[in-house]
Write a protein that holds these residues in place. Structure first.
Motif, mmCIF file in Angstrom:
data_model
loop_
_atom_site.group_PDB
_atom_site.id
_atom_site.type_symbol
_atom_site.label_atom_id
_atom_site.label_comp_id
_atom_site.label_asym_id
_atom_site.label_seq_id
_atom_site.Cartn_x
_atom_site.Cartn_y
_atom_site.Cartn_z
ATOM 1 N N VAL A 122 -0.263 1.053 15.346
ATOM 2 C CA VAL A 122 -1.629 1.145 14.822
ATOM 3 C C VAL A 122 -1.604 1.304 13.306
ATOM 4 N N ILE A 123 -0.743 2.156 12.794
ATOM 5 C CA ILE A 123 -0.676 2.363 11.346
ATOM 6 C C ILE A 123 -0.248 1.078 10.645
ATOM 7 N N GLY A 124 0.746 0.377 11.193
ATOM 8 C CA GLY A 124 1.166 -0.899 10.613
ATOM 9 C C GLY A 124 0.044 -1.925 10.617
ATOM 10 N N TRP A 125 -0.680 -2.002 11.722
ATOM 11 C CA TRP A 125 -1.819 -2.926 11.847
ATOM 12 C C TRP A 125 -2.883 -2.584 10.808
ATOM 13 N N ALA A 126 -3.197 -1.305 10.671
ATOM 14 C CA ALA A 126 -4.223 -0.874 9.725
ATOM 15 C C ALA A 126 -3.813 -1.183 8.284
ATOM 16 N N LEU A 127 -2.555 -0.944 7.949
ATOM 17 C CA LEU A 127 -2.083 -1.212 6.590
ATOM 18 C C LEU A 127 -2.127 -2.702 6.270
ATOM 19 N N ARG A 128 -1.735 -3.527 7.241
ATOM 20 C CA ARG A 128 -1.778 -4.981 7.024
ATOM 21 C C ARG A 128 -3.205 -5.465 6.786
ATOM 22 N N ARG A 129 -4.163 -4.766 7.367
ATOM 23 C CA ARG A 129 -5.571 -5.137 7.205
ATOM 24 C C ARG A 129 -6.220 -4.437 6.010
ATOM 25 N N GLU A 130 -5.413 -3.628 5.305
ATOM 26 C CA GLU A 130 -5.909 -2.825 4.192
ATOM 27 C C GLU A 130 -7.069 -1.948 4.628
ATOM 28 N N TRP A 131 -6.851 -1.324 5.772
ATOM 29 C CA TRP A 131 -7.834 -0.416 6.379
ATOM 30 C C TRP A 131 -7.969 0.809 5.525
ATOM 31 N N LYS A 132 -9.158 1.214 5.239
ATOM 32 C CA LYS A 132 -9.364 2.414 4.413
ATOM 33 C C LYS A 132 -10.451 3.258 5.000
#
Length: 132
Positions: A122-132
């Motif tokens: 989940v963290i990797g997915w969020a970072l790739r999407r530039e989730w903030k």
């Protein structure tokens, strides 16, 4: 649910909000949310009606299949959550309709996850999407 408590604790520490959509009955769902320490969890479960202190009937719709999809849409509208930022976690085919909604909108779907690995995913997915 080995590892689930740690997974949800980590996600909450990152600012995520949990929504528990379950076909089980509200009292059981609320105990599960408490056991997993889901703070401010949005619990949507099958409601029971009582008569004379005893369970008499199911009130409303059973929270299954399409009802879960409608519940997720409702929660997202009510709280202004973007479906593309939803991480769906499922354990049965009964969850397919809401998982399809998550996938259709670019969210992440985890079927019967190993919670020890799910946090990293989940963290990797969020970072790739530039989730903030």
């Amino acid at each position: 649910l080995p590892g689930a408590k740690g997974f949800f604790s980590k996600m909450q520490s990152l600012g995520c909000r949990a929504c528990l959509l379950t076909a089980t009955y509200e009292p059981i769902a609320n105990r599960l949310a408490k056991r997993l320490k889901l703070e401010n969890a949005l619990v949507r479960a099958t409601r029971l009606g009582k008569k004379g202190g005893k369970i008499a009937r199911v009130e409303g719709n059973v929270m299954e299949a399409g009802e879960k999809r409608r519940a997720l849409e409702s929660v997202c509208r009510r709280y202004s959550f973007k479906l593309g930022n939803v991480v769906g976690i499922a354990d049965s085919e009964n969850d397919a309709p809401f998982m399809e909604l998550v996938e259709e909108n670019g969210g992440l779907c985890l079927w019967k996850p190993d919670f020890a690995l799910a946090g990293k995913k989940v963290i990797g997915w969020a970072l790739r999407r530039e989730w903030k």
